[in-house]
Structures are given as C-alpha cells and as structure tokens.
Design a protein around this motif. Structure first.
Motif, mmCIF file in Angstrom:
data_model
loop_
_atom_site.group_PDB
_atom_site.id
_atom_site.type_symbol
_atom_site.label_atom_id
_atom_site.label_comp_id
_atom_site.label_asym_id
_atom_site.label_seq_id
_atom_site.Cartn_x
_atom_site.Cartn_y
_atom_site.Cartn_z
ATOM 1 N N ALA A 73 11.579 12.379 -3.842
ATOM 2 C CA ALA A 73 11.417 11.064 -3.234
ATOM 3 C C ALA A 73 10.282 11.048 -2.218
ATOM 4 O O ALA A 73 9.947 12.072 -1.614
ATOM 5 C CB ALA A 73 12.723 10.639 -2.555
ATOM 6 N N SER A 74 9.700 9.862 -2.036
ATOM 7 C CA SER A 74 8.672 9.631 -1.009
ATOM 8 C C SER A 74 7.483 10.569 -1.165
ATOM 9 O O SER A 74 7.083 11.282 -0.252
ATOM 10 C CB SER A 74 9.286 9.762 0.396
ATOM 11 N N SER A 98 15.790 12.585 -8.000
ATOM 12 C CA SER A 98 15.326 11.433 -7.228
ATOM 13 C C SER A 98 13.811 11.313 -7.347
ATOM 14 O O SER A 98 13.070 12.228 -7.004
ATOM 15 C CB SER A 98 15.714 11.557 -5.750
ATOM 16 N N LEU A 99 13.392 10.138 -7.852
ATOM 17 C CA LEU A 99 11.982 9.774 -7.896
ATOM 18 C C LEU A 99 11.742 8.538 -7.033
ATOM 19 O O LEU A 99 10.772 7.792 -7.231
ATOM 20 C CB LEU A 99 11.546 9.491 -9.341
ATOM 21 N N ALA A 100 12.610 8.336 -6.055
ATOM 22 C CA ALA A 100 12.536 7.148 -5.209
ATOM 23 C C ALA A 100 11.237 7.112 -4.403
ATOM 24 O O ALA A 100 10.690 8.151 -4.032
ATOM 25 C CB ALA A 100 13.740 7.121 -4.259
ATOM 26 N N LEU A 122 20.387 9.508 -11.324
ATOM 27 C CA LEU A 122 18.961 9.217 -11.213
ATOM 28 C C LEU A 122 18.724 8.141 -10.156
ATOM 29 O O LEU A 122 19.334 7.072 -10.194
ATOM 30 C CB LEU A 122 18.409 8.741 -12.565
ATOM 31 N N ASP A 123 17.818 8.430 -9.227
ATOM 32 C CA ASP A 123 17.444 7.489 -8.180
ATOM 33 C C ASP A 123 15.997 7.040 -8.392
ATOM 34 O O ASP A 123 15.065 7.827 -8.260
ATOM 35 C CB ASP A 123 17.596 8.139 -6.799
ATOM 36 N N LEU A 124 15.829 5.750 -8.729
ATOM 37 C CA LEU A 124 14.510 5.152 -8.898
ATOM 38 C C LEU A 124 14.295 4.021 -7.901
ATOM 39 O O LEU A 124 13.465 3.130 -8.114
ATOM 40 C CB LEU A 124 14.356 4.603 -10.329
ATOM 41 N N SER A 125 15.013 4.056 -6.801
ATOM 42 C CA SER A 125 14.906 2.998 -5.809
ATOM 43 C C SER A 125 13.547 3.014 -5.117
ATOM 44 O O SER A 125 12.847 4.025 -5.120
ATOM 45 C CB SER A 125 16.024 3.140 -4.767
#
Length: 335
Positions: A73-74, A98-100, A122-125
């Motif tokens: 993420a980030s 997580s690819l947020a 899966l986190d695409l937020s």
C-alpha cells in the motif's frame, strides 16, 4: 525483523535467511529485484507500505514460496506498466495482498491480478478505479474479501464479480455509484455501499437464497426505503444519513419521483410499491436498523410488526412529530 523508517533505498542484502516476518515500511525503496529477494525464501509476511516502489522485476517474488501476506500500500505502482503482469504468479501461497493507494486504474489491476489463484483477501482501496468490468477479477477465483472503497467507481458491468464464487465481504464505500438495479451475489455476507450517491437499491427475487447479513447504505441519496425483499437473512441494516422522508411507499411522491420510479420499474420488471411493502414483511431476522439522520416526520409502527427480532432501532436526527403510529394520508401514483 523491524526495519521501519531506516531510510533504506533498497532491500538490504545482508538480512538473515531465517526471517519469517519483515517490516520495511516507511523507507524509500523504489524497486524489487531478483537479487534483493532471492535469500528471503522463508518469508511469510512482508510489509513494504509507504515506500517509493515503482516496479517489481519479473521473477523477483518467485523465491518467496512461503509468503502468505504482502502489503504494498501507498507506493507508486502505477508508474511502470511493463512490470505489472505476472509479478505475483510465483507466490503460490499468497492469501492477503494490499495494493491500496497506488493510483491504479482498472486495467492495471487486471494485469497485476492475472494469476493469483491463492488470494483470499484483497485491498484495492484509495486507487483510481472508475469502472468494474467483466474479467477484471477472473485471476483471483478464491477471493473471500474485497475492499474497493474510496475509488471513483460509477459503473459495475454485468458479470464483473461472477467469477468470485467465494466472495463474502465486499466494500464499495466512498465511490460514485448511483443505483443498484440488480444484485446477483447470493453468497455475499457483508456489503458496504456507504458514502455513494445511490438513489435506488432494487433487485429481483431469485430462486437461489441470498446470504446477506449486513448491509450498509448510509450517507447516500435514498428517498425511500430500499427494496430488500430477497434478503430474508439480513440482520444489520444501516440507512442513516439519507433523505428518507417516509417509510410508506410513494406517500409523498413528486413528479420527478414518479418518472424515476417508472424507469426503474421498466428496468427491473418490479412493481415497486408492492416490493417495498413486501420488504418489511420479509425482514423478520433484522436485529439492528439505523434510520438516523433522515427526514422522517412520522413512524408507521405497523411496518415493523414483522420484525420480531428487532432489538436496536435508531431514529435520532430526524424530524419526528408523530409517534402514535398514524401514517397520515397517502397519495397513489397510479390513477
């Protein structure tokens, strides 16, 4: 091993091979190479959130055969399209990813997730996804939990989520979805649609029973109670922060309302007034109903008579003037 915030510009090459959990967050790492990852074959949990990661070399993660959790993420993974496809193919045990907050669009997501068959969470937020299209998630068939909150989604093409037969939790909060006119995810347990611009939530009954337990439609543009007839197992319904003025269908309908409802009736082949009234009679399992911060002036208690398990009813922040159950005059839309 905790390596947070140590100003690393690359993954250290002298890390012990026995490491199972490695936290490299809040550094300045820009690239993952085969050489930097090859010795970490015992890793089970890798955290790289808040770096400057732009690319992952093909095969860089193939040595991480025990990896089950990866946090990216980030970062800046939108910058190198050529390094996207197949980068997770070698992580055969990867369950949580997580690819947020990487500024990814739908096509980038499709490339990254082309063949991650073990993925469960899966986190695409916080990305830049506008459209959910058919085939987008075909490479992750075992997914159980999907977070798509805080994107720019305004359209979901028919069949987009059909391949996710094990999906139980779906978060679509903080997007730009205007209506739900078909809901075919019978296996879903939790659906979060809060903070969109939804005016209508409608769906037909189907032969297969819906498993939905929690539904969040808070902070939308609903003016009427949603059509929940198929969701007989739902226990938690959040409708707070909408513009619901009356629970009685079409009791205060305007000409604009009439046009909108006619369009949705034609689209869904539903008799909407009957469908809404039937929603109440089918909601016998509801335990928590949040109607706070709406425009309700009166409460027709008869509508709640079928909710035999209701234990929490929230009504704060309305315009209540009448609590004696009187529903007032009704105006039929049809002559």
């Amino acid at each position: 091993m905790d390596c947070r915030g140590l100003s690393f510009y690359s993954v250290p090459t002298n890390l012990p091979e026995r490491i199972r959990k490695l936290d490299l967050s809040y550094n300045f790492i820009q690239n993952l190479t085969i050489a930097s990852m090859s010795r970490l074959h015992n890793l089970e949990d890798l955290d790289l959130h808040h770096n400057h990661l732009e690319s992952i070399d093909p095969g860089a993660l193939n040595s991480l055969t025990r990896l089950h959790s990866l946090n990216l993420a980030s970062n800046r993974l939108h910058k190198c399209p050529a390094s996207r496809r197949g980068v997770f193919d070698g992580t055969r045990r990867l369950e949580t990813l997580s690819l947020a907050n990487n500024n990814l669009d739908g096509e980038a997501v499709l490339c990254y997730l082309s063949n991650v068959t073990s993925l469960v969470h899966l986190d695409l937020s916080r990305n830049a996804i506008v459209l959910l299209f058919s085939g987008m998630f075909d490479g992750i068939p075992k997914l159980s939990e999907l977070d798509l909150s805080n994107n720019f989604i305004d359209e979901i093409q028919s069949g987009t989520l059909d391949s996710l037969k094990d999906l139980r939790v779906l978060n679509l909060a903080e997007n730009a979805i205007r209506c739900i006119s078909s809901f075919d995810l019978h296996q879903l347990h939790s659906l979060n649609l809060s903070s969109n611009i939804i005016e209508f939530f409608l769906t037909k009954e189907a032969g297969e029973r819906h498993q939905l337990i929690s539904l969040d439609l808070s902070r939308n543009n609903l003016r009427n109670f949603p059509v929940l007839t198929p969701f007989q197992m739902v226990q938690h319904v959040n409708l707070s922060g909408n513009g619901i003025a009356d629970l009685v269908p079409l009791s205060d309908a305007t000409e604009d309302d009439d046009e909108g409802w006619s369009w949705y009736e034609a689209t869904t082949d539903l008799d909407l007034p009957s469908a809404i009234e039937n929603s109440f009679s089918r909601l016998s399992n509801v335990r928590h109903l949040d109607l706070s911060s709406n425009l309700l002036a009166a409460i027709p208690w008869s509508y709640f008579s079928k909710m035999s398990r209701l234990s929490d009813l929230l009504l704060s922040g309305n315009c209540l003037q009448n609590l004696d159950g009187h529903e007032g005059p009704r105006r039929s839309r049809r002559p």
